[in-house]
Design a protein around this motif. Structure first.
Motif, PDB file in Angstrom:
ATOM      1  N   TYR A 160       0.828  -1.210   0.000  1.00  0.00           N
ATOM      2  CA  TYR A 160       0.000   0.000   0.000  1.00  0.00           C
ATOM      3  C   TYR A 160       0.862   1.261   0.000  1.00  0.00           C
ATOM      4  N   VAL A 161       1.790   1.322   0.962  1.00  0.00           N
ATOM      5  CA  VAL A 161       2.620   2.521   1.094  1.00  0.00           C
ATOM      6  C   VAL A 161       3.617   2.646  -0.059  1.00  0.00           C
ATOM      7  N   LYS A 189      -0.562   3.308  -3.106  1.00  0.00           N
ATOM      8  CA  LYS A 189      -0.924   4.692  -2.783  1.00  0.00           C
ATOM      9  C   LYS A 189      -0.245   5.696  -3.716  1.00  0.00           C
ATOM     10  N   ALA A 221      -2.194   8.130  -6.500  1.00  0.00           N
ATOM     11  CA  ALA A 221      -1.976   9.579  -6.475  1.00  0.00           C
ATOM     12  C   ALA A 221      -1.465  10.063  -7.833  1.00  0.00           C
ATOM     13  N   TRP A 229      -7.447  -1.845  -5.384  1.00  0.00           N
ATOM     14  CA  TRP A 229      -7.200  -0.610  -6.150  1.00  0.00           C
ATOM     15  C   TRP A 229      -8.485   0.192  -6.324  1.00  0.00           C
ATOM     16  N   LEU A 276      -9.520   1.827  -2.999  1.00  0.00           N
ATOM     17  CA  LEU A 276      -8.648   2.937  -2.604  1.00  0.00           C
ATOM     18  C   LEU A 276      -8.800   4.148  -3.517  1.00  0.00           C
ATOM     19  N   PHE A 331       2.694   7.062   7.319  1.00  0.00           N
ATOM     20  CA  PHE A 331       1.271   7.427   7.276  1.00  0.00           C
ATOM     21  C   PHE A 331       1.002   8.851   7.760  1.00  0.00           C
ATOM     22  N   GLU A 336      -7.185   6.158   8.260  1.00  0.00           N
ATOM     23  CA  GLU A 336      -6.974   6.244   6.809  1.00  0.00           C
ATOM     24  C   GLU A 336      -7.686   5.105   6.070  1.00  0.00           C
TER      25      GLU A 336
END
Ligand code: TRP
Length: 336
Positions: free
Chosen positions: A22-23, A27, A31, A70, A73, A253, A286
């Motif tokens: 994720y990180v 993510k 973005a 995906w 999110l 985070f 989050e």
């Protein structure tokens, strides 16, 4: 549209998404897909999954979980092309065209293949023991994924950089032999994206069995976070954030202001249990909303399937004409 830079990346469908994915990947990709200046392509690499996973149920489940992740999110599928590799029959076809211009010697040098051979030699096995052609040809399939859509930039981890060099090499050979058909892609390795430590402090990775799954229910997420390794310093003792896995996860985070006040709390001797509680709350806040959307998607696989098929249609609007052009170029032509 065509003058825009194309960004493309694939996710192998063998596992369950964890906080490190994720990180480190999901993510930032979501973005980036919101930027106006690029056209983004994200796909589920299920053909690649077959190289290392012989469990059909797991490949299917992982495909569903990753797609639902995906979408939950917030990937905007109207702005990016989101599809499943196996829905694009032009990809395996291109793989063959590329295979025929790929030097065998190039594949001999691939890290993943060489590592498997070395492990066999060390174990005094035949060098080719349990190595399938999928592993050997993996970089050609990956080149086809990328060249099929003439991607300019390919965000990947460091371990994939060699595959990008191979894709460029293969593209160059094809262009040289048959004319300029392909863009030469560049690997994009983001040095800023944190590699998240796992519960034992090493890099969070399925192969270390130290991951925290992304979609744990709240209570289990809290429990998993409480298990992150710390030292034995007591409450009240000043602590060093930069050597603490919990702080590294926290900072991935947190906002700059949150990081600053957590560093101060470390200096003031915050108890490990309290750090973990705050870390849990931060992550949970989050993920709360997306977690509900994820649950809804997982329980409605037909909806996920529809999304993927719609994405495949958009992808094929590009891959069909290109494969026609390539067939013509290599001499696979209508005779009439
Ligand atoms: N090999 C990549 C990985 O293991 C996944 C992948 C397959 C990929 N095809 C791709 C990544 C094309 C970028 C572009 O991470």
């Amino acid at each position: 549209m065509t003058s825009k830079q194309r960004v493309l990346t694939g996710i192998t469908t063998t596992g369950t998404p964890h906080l490190g994915n994720y990180v480190g990947a999901i993510k930032p990709a979501i973005a980036a897909s919101r930027h106006e200046d690029a056209e983004s392509f994200y796909f589920l690499a299920d053909y690649h999954a077959l190289v290392k996973c012989e469990e059909p149920e797991r490949v299917q489940r992982s495909t569903l979980e990753i797609a639902a992740t995906w979408l939950a999110l917030g990937l905007d599928t109207s702005r990016s092309v989101f599809y499943r590799q196996s829905d694009i029959p032009e990809i395996p076809e291109l793989t063959w065209l590329l295979t025929c211009v790929t030097a065998k010697g190039l594949m001999n040098r691939a890290h993943a293949y060489k590592a498997a051979v070395d492990a066999n030699i060390k174990a005094e096995e035949d060098p080719d023991f349990s190595i399938n052609m999928g592993l050997y040809s993996y970089p050609v399939l990956m080149a086809a994924d990328i060249l099929m859509f003439n991607a300019h930039r390919v965000p990947v981890g460091k371990d994939q950089v060699q595959h990008l060099e191979m894709a460029r090499d293969i593209a160059q050979r094809f262009n040289h032999r048959y004319g300029e058909h392909f863009v030469l892609p560049e690997a994009e390795v983001d040095e800023h994206v944190a590699t998240l430590p796992g519960t034992d402090g090493r890099k969070m990775s399925k192969s270390y069995d130290n991951t925290i799954p992304l979609w744990l229910p709240e209570k289990k997420l809290r429990k998993a976070i409480m298990k992150i390794k710390t030292n034995s310093q007591e409450p009240g003792e000043p602590k060093d954030p930069d050597s603490a896995a919990v702080y590294a996860v926290y900072s991935a985070f947190a906002t700059a202001a949150q990081r600053e006040s957590m560093r101060q709390a470390f200096a003031d001797g915050i108890a490990w249990g309290e750090v973990k509680q705050q870390l849990f709350e931060l992550i949970n806040r989050e993920l709360e909303g997306p977690r509900e959307r994820y649950a809804a998607l997982i329980n409605d696989p037909a909806r996920v399937e529809r999304e993927l098929l719609a994405g495949a249609e958009r992808a094929r609007a590009l891959s069909r004409p290109l494969i026609e052009q390539l067939r013509e170029a290599v001499g696979i032509r209508c005779l009439a």
